[in-house]
Structures are given as structure tokens and as C-alpha cells.
Motif scaffolding. Structure first.
Motif, mmCIF file in Angstrom:
data_model
loop_
_atom_site.group_PDB
_atom_site.id
_atom_site.type_symbol
_atom_site.label_atom_id
_atom_site.label_comp_id
_atom_site.label_asym_id
_atom_site.label_seq_id
_atom_site.Cartn_x
_atom_site.Cartn_y
_atom_site.Cartn_z
ATOM 1 N N GLU A 305 0.867 -1.175 0.000
ATOM 2 C CA GLU A 305 0.000 0.000 0.000
ATOM 3 C C GLU A 305 0.905 1.226 0.000
ATOM 4 O O GLU A 305 1.049 1.924 1.010
ATOM 5 C CB GLU A 305 -0.941 -0.012 1.208
ATOM 6 C CG GLU A 305 -2.032 -1.064 1.108
ATOM 7 C CD GLU A 305 -2.832 -1.232 2.381
ATOM 8 O OE1 GLU A 305 -3.949 -1.784 2.309
ATOM 9 O OE2 GLU A 305 -2.361 -0.822 3.459
ATOM 10 N N LEU A 306 1.540 1.456 -1.129
ATOM 11 C CA LEU A 306 2.455 2.589 -1.275
ATOM 12 C C LEU A 306 1.654 3.816 -1.676
ATOM 13 O O LEU A 306 1.011 3.843 -2.729
ATOM 14 C CB LEU A 306 3.515 2.276 -2.339
ATOM 15 C CG LEU A 306 4.441 3.434 -2.702
ATOM 16 C CD1 LEU A 306 5.287 3.874 -1.511
ATOM 17 C CD2 LEU A 306 5.342 3.061 -3.882
ATOM 18 N N CYS A 307 1.680 4.842 -0.844
ATOM 19 C CA CYS A 307 0.871 6.050 -1.072
ATOM 20 C C CYS A 307 1.710 7.157 -1.689
ATOM 21 O O CYS A 307 2.842 7.402 -1.278
ATOM 22 C CB CYS A 307 0.263 6.532 0.238
ATOM 23 S SG CYS A 307 -0.912 5.376 0.950
ATOM 24 N N ILE A 308 1.119 7.834 -2.677
ATOM 25 C CA ILE A 308 1.751 8.951 -3.361
ATOM 26 C C ILE A 308 0.796 10.128 -3.351
ATOM 27 O O ILE A 308 -0.378 9.984 -3.742
ATOM 28 C CB ILE A 308 2.126 8.573 -4.810
ATOM 29 C CG1 ILE A 308 3.176 7.446 -4.795
ATOM 30 C CG2 ILE A 308 2.640 9.786 -5.575
ATOM 31 C CD1 ILE A 308 3.429 6.849 -6.148
ATOM 32 N N ARG A 309 1.260 11.249 -2.889
ATOM 33 C CA ARG A 309 0.439 12.466 -2.833
ATOM 34 C C ARG A 309 0.685 13.280 -4.107
ATOM 35 O O ARG A 309 1.819 13.694 -4.361
ATOM 36 C CB ARG A 309 0.775 13.266 -1.595
ATOM 37 C CG ARG A 309 -0.129 14.452 -1.331
ATOM 38 C CD ARG A 309 0.287 15.179 -0.069
ATOM 39 N NE ARG A 309 -0.546 16.331 0.177
ATOM 40 C CZ ARG A 309 -1.525 16.389 1.073
ATOM 41 N NH1 ARG A 309 -1.782 15.334 1.814
ATOM 42 N NH2 ARG A 309 -2.254 17.489 1.241
ATOM 43 N N ALA A 310 -0.367 13.494 -4.882
ATOM 44 C CA ALA A 310 -0.249 14.241 -6.133
ATOM 45 C C ALA A 310 -1.037 15.545 -6.032
ATOM 46 O O ALA A 310 -2.235 15.532 -5.789
ATOM 47 C CB ALA A 310 -0.781 13.407 -7.310
ATOM 48 N N GLU A 311 -0.317 16.652 -6.219
ATOM 49 C CA GLU A 311 -1.006 17.971 -6.156
ATOM 50 C C GLU A 311 -0.182 19.021 -6.891
ATOM 51 O O GLU A 311 0.968 18.803 -7.231
ATOM 52 C CB GLU A 311 -1.255 18.379 -4.720
ATOM 53 C CG GLU A 311 -0.016 18.432 -3.837
ATOM 54 C CD GLU A 311 -0.358 18.699 -2.392
ATOM 55 O OE1 GLU A 311 -1.389 19.370 -2.128
ATOM 56 O OE2 GLU A 311 0.362 18.231 -1.512
#
Length: 311
Positions: A305-311
Motif C-alpha cells: 500500500e504505497l501512497c503517493i500524494r499528487a497535487e
């Protein structure tokens, strides 16, 4: 003799919990006493919970779990925040769910979280806390279908590690059990990105007898800070509903049912690469889940469950 002592201890804990009025709230939470003072005491409480969990897993004939330091750190931070601010939730005050918190702290393995809580503790003695944290765990294990999600997390065969967070503040006791599945090693990627970014996810299976069934890219909007009243309402959590599924490349002339041939390249020694696209125009959090099968007859399970924040 050993089996008799184990049975005796569990019967005592169950009867004591019943006498003290321990009860479960909907979705996960418990109620009754106490508090730790130093690292040695905390280690003893964690060791006791680990022993309970592995006794239960032994009865179910599944592999024992071992302590994961990062999961313990994340669980402890969440337990302290819940005790200090008088709430019980799988979300923290920043609106992050367990897999967010674990991944943004540097982890990438899949997790499952159990939470139990007690208010109005009556003793801060170590021996009482050993008993109280056991009280809070046992109702989770004693759940029955169909409302047995916490028991399933405890006994899930794919679990390999666990972290325990224990905290008390003003007589409020919080216990967090964060289970971890370690079957995949991923190469580092930036966890800060922009919508629409593309990159390659690379990794390897830790056991060459296992197979990679696919990679799923989940999307959800950026988390927002919830009100404390919202955090005080019991609710379960899950991965988001919106996702894109990537599948391994098939040898020619084979195709999948939709006539595609797959995009994940599986190499020798369990290595694989997958082309990832952050597919939404809006900012959000993407969670990359590698689906693994340990044998042909087993249903694939999420191992990352690798999370990446895109903004």
C-alpha cells in the motif's frame, strides 16, 4: 500442563472483562481501564499482546507474527493522539487512514488496523495494565461472523508482522494493533508528484514460489482534517473505490478477456516493473497495491500500500 495454563489464563481474562463491564462499540472499540509510564513497561505490554496474538494464530494453525518497528511507531503515535484528544478512530486528526500513516512514514507494505479503547481507568500499575490491555484485545478475537473483521485481521494467514501502540492520557487507554504483510520489496519512488505524472514501479517478490497477479492503482481525494465529533463516531475504513488495474504481460498469442496483453513485465528472480500513471487531473492520494498469490489455489491478496500524494 502448558495447554491447561493457557486455557486458564484466557478464561480468567474473559470472566474478569465481563465482570468489569468491558464492551465493544460498533466497528471496533472497547471500554474499561489504565496507563504505562516507561519504555520497559510498554515493552512488557507489547510482549504480552504479541503472545496473545500468536497463541490465537497457533490455534488457527497460521504462522506467528513478529514485531515491526515502524508499525509500532505509527501505532503508538496514533494511540497517543487518540488518548490525548479523547477520540477513537481509524482516521487521525489530519484525516489520514492507517495505510496513509504507515506509507507516508516510510513503509510500503499492506496493513490492517485494530483499535480498542477504555475510559475511566482505575489503576496505573504495570500488572493492572497487563490485564487491562488483554481485556481490550480479547473481545476483538472473540468476534463472531458476520461482524468479525477484527478477528479476521488477527488470524489472517498472510500477516507476517505487527506493531502495538499503547497510550494513556487522563485515564483514557488506547490500544492500536497494526498488522503488516511483507511479501514484496519495492524500489524507492517519490511520494510527492503531480496529477498525470508517469513513472515505473519496480520491485521483487521475497519468495520465488509466489506470483504477482497484478498492480492496482487506487485514487482518492486529498485528506481533510475532520472535526473531533466526526472522529468520535465509530466507522470502518477501506481502500477507495476508484482504481485502475494493471496485469502482467502474457506470452503471444495469449490475451486477456478484454483482448489486452498486459503491461507488467515479470522478470527472473521475482523481479517486476510496472508503468504507473497518476490518472486523474485533480489532486489526490494514489495507493499502489501489488496483488500476490502464494500458491495456485489461494485468492490474491494485497501485499503493498504505497501512497503517493499528487497535487
Amino acid at each position: 500442563m502448558h495447554g491447561y495454563l493457557r486455557f486458564s489464563r484466557r478464561q480468567f481474562l474473559r470472566s474478569s472483562a465481563s465482570f468489569l463491564g468491558v464492551s465493544l462499540c460498533a466497528n471496533a472499540f472497547t471500554s474499561t481501564s489504565s496507563s504505562p509510564a516507561d519504555d520497559k513497561a510498554l515493552d512488557q505490554l507489547r510482549s504480552n499482546l504479541l503472545q496473545l496474538v500468536n497463541e490465537e494464530r497457533e490455534v488457527a494453525k497460521v504462522q506467528p507474527v513478529t514485531i515491526d518497528d515502524l508499525a509500532t511507531e505509527i501505532a503508538t503515535k496514533h494511540a497517543r493522539d487518540m488518548a490525548r484528544h479523547d477520540y477513537v478512530s481509524h482516521w487521525n486528526r489530519a484525516g489520514l487512514k492507517p495505510y496513509h500513516r504507515y506509507s507516508f512514514a516510510g513503509g510500503f507494505h499492506a496493513t490492517q488496523e485494530n483499535i480498542s479503547a477504555a475510559d475511566n481507568t482505575w489503576s496505573l500499575q504495570r500488572k493492572d495494565l497487563l490485564q487491562d490491555t488483554s481485556y481490550l484485545h480479547l473481545p476483538l478475537y472473540d468476534e463472531t461472523p458476520p461482524n468479525d473483521g477484527h478477528r479476521q485481521a488477527i488470524l489472517r494467514p498472510q500477516q507476517t508482522h505487527v506493531g502495538f501502540g499503547i497510550a494513556v492520557d487522563e485515564l483514557r487507554l488506547r490500544v492500536v494493533e497494526l498488522f503488516v504483510t511483507k511479501y514484496v520489496e519495492l524500489e524507492p519512488v517519490s511520494q510527492k508528484a503531480k496529477p498525470g505524472d508517469r513513472f515505473t514501479l519496480a520491485g521483487k517478490l521475497l519468495n520465488l514460489d509466489h506470483t504477482l497477479s497484478g498492480v492496482e492503482v487506487f485514487y482518492e481525494p486529498l485528506p481533510t482534517e475532520p472535526e473531533l465529533n466526526w472522529l468520535r463516531q465509530p466507522r470502518s475504513y477501506s481502500l477507495p473505490n476508484e482504481s485502475v488495474v494493471l496485469r502482467p504481460v502474457l506470452p503471444a498469442p495469449l490475451t486477456y478477456a478484454d483482448l489486452t496483453t498486459g503491461v507488467i513485465r515479470v522478470e527472473t528472480k521475482g523481479r517486476f516493473t510496472a508503468p504507473i500513471r497518476l490518472f486523474k487531473k485533480e489532486p489526490g492520494v494514489y495507493t499502489l497495491v501489488c496483488w500476490v498469490k502464494r500458491n495456485r489455489n489461494e485468492k490474491a491478496f494485497g501485499a503493498t500500500e504505497l501512497c503517493i500524494r499528487a497535487e
